[in-house]
Design an enzyme around this catalytic site. Structure first.
Site, PDB file in Angstrom:
ATOM      1  CE  LYS A  33      95.783 158.069 -12.669  1.00 11.75           C
ATOM      2  NZ  LYS A  33      94.627 157.003 -12.550  1.00 11.75           N
ATOM      3  CG  ASN A  34      95.372 155.861  -9.094  1.00 11.14           C
ATOM      4  OD1 ASN A  34      94.988 156.866  -9.994  1.00 11.14           O
ATOM      5  ND2 ASN A  34      96.144 154.913  -9.375  1.00 11.14           N
ATOM      6  NE  ARG A  76      87.638 150.951 -14.559  1.00  6.88           N
ATOM      7  CZ  ARG A  76      86.578 150.345 -14.843  1.00  6.88           C
ATOM      8  NH1 ARG A  76      85.772 150.287 -15.940  1.00  6.88           N
ATOM      9  NH2 ARG A  76      85.761 149.946 -13.624  1.00  6.88           N
ATOM     10  CB  CYS A 122      89.658 149.886 -19.216  1.00  6.21           C
ATOM     11  SG  CYS A 122      90.878 148.565 -18.665  1.00  6.21           S
ATOM     12  NE  ARG A 140      89.937 148.642 -14.416  1.00  4.91           N
ATOM     13  CZ  ARG A 140      90.567 149.974 -14.319  1.00  4.91           C
ATOM     14  NH1 ARG A 140      90.937 150.517 -15.289  1.00  4.91           N
ATOM     15  NH2 ARG A 140      90.627 150.517 -13.077  1.00  4.91           N
ATOM     16  N   PRO A 141      84.766 145.041 -13.803  1.00  5.29           N
ATOM     17  CG  PRO A 141      84.450 142.979 -12.965  1.00  5.29           C
ATOM     18  CD  PRO A 141      85.231 143.635 -13.779  1.00  5.29           C
ATOM     19  CG  ASP A 198      81.414 142.283  -9.330  1.00  6.14           C
ATOM     20  OD1 ASP A 198      81.490 140.967  -9.185  1.00  6.14           O
ATOM     21  OD2 ASP A 198      82.241 142.923  -9.629  1.00  6.14           O
ATOM     22  CG  ASP A 243      98.349 151.224 -11.482  1.00  2.64           C
ATOM     23  OD1 ASP A 243      97.837 151.998 -10.732  1.00  2.64           O
ATOM     24  OD2 ASP A 243      97.859 150.375 -12.119  1.00  2.64           O
ATOM     25  NE  ARG A 276      92.609 158.855 -18.405  1.00  2.00           N
ATOM     26  CZ  ARG A 276      91.845 157.646 -18.173  1.00  2.00           C
ATOM     27  NH1 ARG A 276      91.994 156.616 -19.072  1.00  2.00           N
ATOM     28  NH2 ARG A 276      91.521 157.389 -17.025  1.00  2.00           N
TER      29      ARG A 276
HETATM   30  C1  EPZ Z   1      92.447 151.344  -9.126  1.00  2.00           C
HETATM   31  O1  EPZ Z   1      91.565 150.879 -10.008  1.00  2.00           O
HETATM   32  C2  EPZ Z   1      93.350 152.259  -9.733  1.00  2.00           C
HETATM   33  N1  EPZ Z   1      92.452 153.538 -10.393  1.00  2.00           N
HETATM   34  C3  EPZ Z   1      94.021 151.400 -10.955  1.00  2.00           C
HETATM   35  O2  EPZ Z   1      95.128 152.572 -11.362  1.00  2.00           O
HETATM   36  C4  EPZ Z   1      94.724 150.133 -10.325  1.00  2.00           C
HETATM   37  O3  EPZ Z   1      95.526 149.429 -11.468  1.00  2.00           O
HETATM   38  C5  EPZ Z   1      94.147 149.248  -9.604  1.00  2.00           C
HETATM   39  O4  EPZ Z   1      93.138 150.255  -8.485  1.00  2.00           O
HETATM   40  C6  EPZ Z   1      94.627 148.408  -8.570  1.00  2.00           C
HETATM   41  O5  EPZ Z   1      95.690 149.001  -8.157  1.00  2.00           O
HETATM   42  C7  EPZ Z   1      92.170 154.303  -9.413  1.00  2.00           C
HETATM   43  O6  EPZ Z   1      92.818 154.531  -8.266  1.00  2.00           O
HETATM   44  C8  EPZ Z   1      91.395 155.579  -9.971  1.00  2.00           C
HETATM   45  P1  EPZ Z   1      90.329 147.553  -8.336  1.00  2.00           P
HETATM   46  P2  EPZ Z   1      90.243 150.070  -9.378  1.00  2.00           P
HETATM   47  O7  EPZ Z   1      88.686 147.653  -8.176  1.00  2.00           O
HETATM   48  O8  EPZ Z   1      89.634 150.913  -8.151  1.00  2.00           O
HETATM   49  C9  EPZ Z   1      88.430 143.467  -9.662  1.00  2.00           C
HETATM   50  C10 EPZ Z   1      96.060 153.594 -13.207  1.00  2.00           C
HETATM   51  O9  EPZ Z   1      96.833 153.379 -14.092  1.00  2.00           O
HETATM   52  N2  EPZ Z   1      87.130 143.911  -9.405  1.00  2.00           N
HETATM   53  O10 EPZ Z   1      90.920 147.377  -7.199  1.00  2.00           O
HETATM   54  O11 EPZ Z   1      89.344 150.039 -10.706  1.00  2.00           O
HETATM   55  C11 EPZ Z   1      89.037 143.931 -10.848  1.00  2.00           C
HETATM   56  O12 EPZ Z   1      88.446 143.600 -12.088  1.00  2.00           O
HETATM   57  C12 EPZ Z   1      94.512 152.942 -12.784  1.00  2.00           C
HETATM   58  O13 EPZ Z   1      96.239 154.721 -12.608  1.00  2.00           O
HETATM   59  C13 EPZ Z   1      85.862 143.311  -9.429  1.00  2.00           C
HETATM   60  O14 EPZ Z   1      85.933 142.032 -10.039  1.00  2.00           O
HETATM   61  O15 EPZ Z   1      90.519 148.672  -9.203  1.00  2.00           O
HETATM   62  C14 EPZ Z   1      90.392 143.828 -10.542  1.00  2.00           C
HETATM   63  O16 EPZ Z   1      90.683 142.622 -11.218  1.00  2.00           O
HETATM   64  C15 EPZ Z   1      94.634 151.992 -13.860  1.00  2.00           C
HETATM   65  N3  EPZ Z   1      84.836 143.789  -9.210  1.00  2.00           N
HETATM   66  C16 EPZ Z   1      90.690 143.697  -9.060  1.00  2.00           C
HETATM   67  O17 EPZ Z   1      89.200 143.741  -8.634  1.00  2.00           O
HETATM   68  C17 EPZ Z   1      84.623 144.900  -8.554  1.00  2.00           C
HETATM   69  O18 EPZ Z   1      83.494 145.813  -8.314  1.00  2.00           O
HETATM   70  C18 EPZ Z   1      91.250 144.995  -8.728  1.00  2.00           C
HETATM   71  O19 EPZ Z   1      90.439 146.178  -9.067  1.00  2.00           O
HETATM   72  C19 EPZ Z   1      85.833 145.936  -8.442  1.00  2.00           C
HETATM   73  C20 EPZ Z   1      86.976 145.155  -8.670  1.00  2.00           C
END
Ligand code: EPZ
Length: 417
Positions: A22-23, A92, A116, A121-122, A124, A304, A396
């Site tokens: 999926k991801n 998202r 979420c 989940r920012p 930025d 995950d 999902r």
């Molecule tokens: C991806 O989400 C996955 N989703 C998530 O899987 C997974 O949990 C996550 O990566 C971590 O491995 C998809 O691929 C669609 P991140 P993503 O940006 O990209 C912080 C599932 O169950 N952060 O790596 O949204 C954030 O808050 C889903 O399949 C910022 O602060 O995750 C987190 O603490 C759930 N600012 C960390 O970084 C930003 O702009 C990692 O988030 C972006 C992220």
């Protein structure tokens, strides 16, 4: 609304075929927007999320047709770089259109994703990266308006982010000049996206590492066939399931390399695991050693699989801790696991688990994709019957989960609530 009913206490035995990731497929579907063309993606899981992303491609003027586990995506006529709130609020990952829109149209209108199930989940990092590449970004009624022809830049992510790495990669492949991403995510999903972008004509160095260098190239060529990698999170869920229920199962269409830390932790739990290039066989007597786990960016233990691991540790022969370093607040599953009798305690992002002998069946509620997977695993190990509601979450992220589990001998069915 459907619910899942499980009568626990059955071992899992047999073979299961793992679906595509999926991801990986979600960002790759958006990458088809970067360059107009007719694409065929194979090994695509039939999920609510892949169908939602298909609808988004249709909304912007393209088409996305599912045929068995292949998807025909046509982005030739895509002309509306807009991702509305109605859609982004349901998934998202729709935010992954930001990079492709900027690459193709130098313009994007994308709803800002809200929080979420487990907290804020920012995005930025995504916005800062695009601004350093020359985009002008404003917020109007909850929608981000991003404009400008992008140029290369040096980007240092303060924290590893899968999404921000993906969006920046897709924005940089067509930008003027060279972009360097430091502290990039190197999840297998990102490597699959890099491979797709290289097939599109992108010039990218640093595959599989935390530093990616992208040489912007305006001569990309769209329209080709591409195979999506297997889903390591689905595979990890099944492996943890067998460790919890006992039994012997072979997973097919899986890449063991993507699961090294999960396999090593499961061996510490006491299960037997054998694997070759595309299959894994796990056998478990049901004895579970307590093993502490801390999540981390790849190749660390995936967040995950945190909820599923917690369910396993609940039935361990001793105490353990689970720490989530990626999402400090991803613990909504704890209250539901407690309804099965689990003994859990949370302080900040550290969960302490006192191992118990048995789970007892109960009605419980899903809160997100992976939390619902942990409840299904716990219910399969529980004495008696359980009902899991709000299962749209599981659909999902897992393709035909109850049919796959039935195939392994689980007493599980989907019913109308
Ligand atoms: C991806 O989400 C996955 N989703 C998530 O899987 C997974 O949990 C996550 O990566 C971590 O491995 C998809 O691929 C669609 P991140 P993503 O940006 O990209 C912080 C599932 O169950 N952060 O790596 O949204 C954030 O808050 C889903 O399949 C910022 O602060 O995750 C987190 O603490 C759930 N600012 C960390 O970084 C930003 O702009 C990692 O988030 C972006 C992220």
């Amino acid at each position: 609304m459907d619910k899942i009913v499980i009568n626990g206490g059955k071992h899992l035995n047999g073979e299961v075929f793992i679906s595509g990731a999926k991801n990986a497929v979600l960002p790759i579907m958006t990458a088809c927007i970067i360059e107009p063309g007719k694409y065929t993606l194979n090994n695509v899981p039939d999920l609510r999320d892949t169908r939602t992303m298909g609808r988004l491609i249709e909304m912007i003027g393209g088409s996305a047709q599912f045929h068995k586990n292949s998807m025909q995506i046509n982005t030739v006529n895509c002309d509306k770089p807009v991702a509305p709130y109605e859609l982004v609020k349901t998934m998202r990952a729709s935010f992954y259109v930001l990079g492709p829109f900027m690459s193709r149209y130098n313009y994007a209108e994308v709803s800002l994703p809200g929080g979420c199930a487990w907290g804020p989940r920012p995005v930025d990092f995504h916005l800062k990266a695009l601004e350093s590449m020359g985009a002008t970004i404003s917020l109007e009624r909850g929608n981000l308006i991003s404009k400008g022809k992008l140029h290369g830049a040096e980007i240092d992510f303060e924290k590893v982010s899968v999404g921000a790495t993906g969006n920046t990669l897709m924005a940089a492949v067509k930008a003027d000049g060279i972009t360097v991403i430091n502290n990039a995510a190197c999840e297998p999903d990102i490597t699959d996206l890099v491979d797709f972008l290289v097939k599109l004509g992108g010039n990218i160095e640093g595959r599989d590492t935390t530093q990616l260098t992208i040489y912007g190239n305006s001569q990309l060529k769209g329209g080709f066939e591409y195979d999506i990698i297997p889903d390591r999170i689905e595979a990890g869920t099944f492996l943890i399931g067998v460790a919890l229920t006992g039994g012997e199962v072979t997973l097919r269409n899986v890449n063991p390399k993507h699961l090294e830390i999960v396999i090593s932790k499961l061996k510490d739990v006491g299960v037997n695991i054998q694997y070759d290039s595309d299959s894994i066989t796990i056998s478990s007597s049901g004895n579970i050693n307590p093993v502490d786990m801390t999540t981390g960016a790849y190749p660390g233990f995936p967040t995950d699989l945190q909820a599923q691991w917690m369910a396993l540790m609940c039935l361990a022969s001793g105490n353990s801790t689970v720490i989530d370093e990626i999402y400090h607040d991803r613990f909504t599953h704890m209250a539901e696991l407690s309804r099965f009798g689990a003994k859990l305690h949370l302080v900040d992002n550290i969960a302490s688990i006192n191992g118990i002998k048995n789970f007892y069946g109960a009605p419980v509620m899903s809160t997100d994709i992976r939390a619902s997977a942990s409840l299904i695993l716990a219910a399969m190990a529980a004495e008696g019957s359980s009902e899991i509601s709000r299962i749209y979450h599981i659909d999902r992220g897992y393709e035909n989960i109850e049919m796959k589990l039935q195939g392994l001998g689980a007493d599980i069915k989907r019913t109308q609530a």
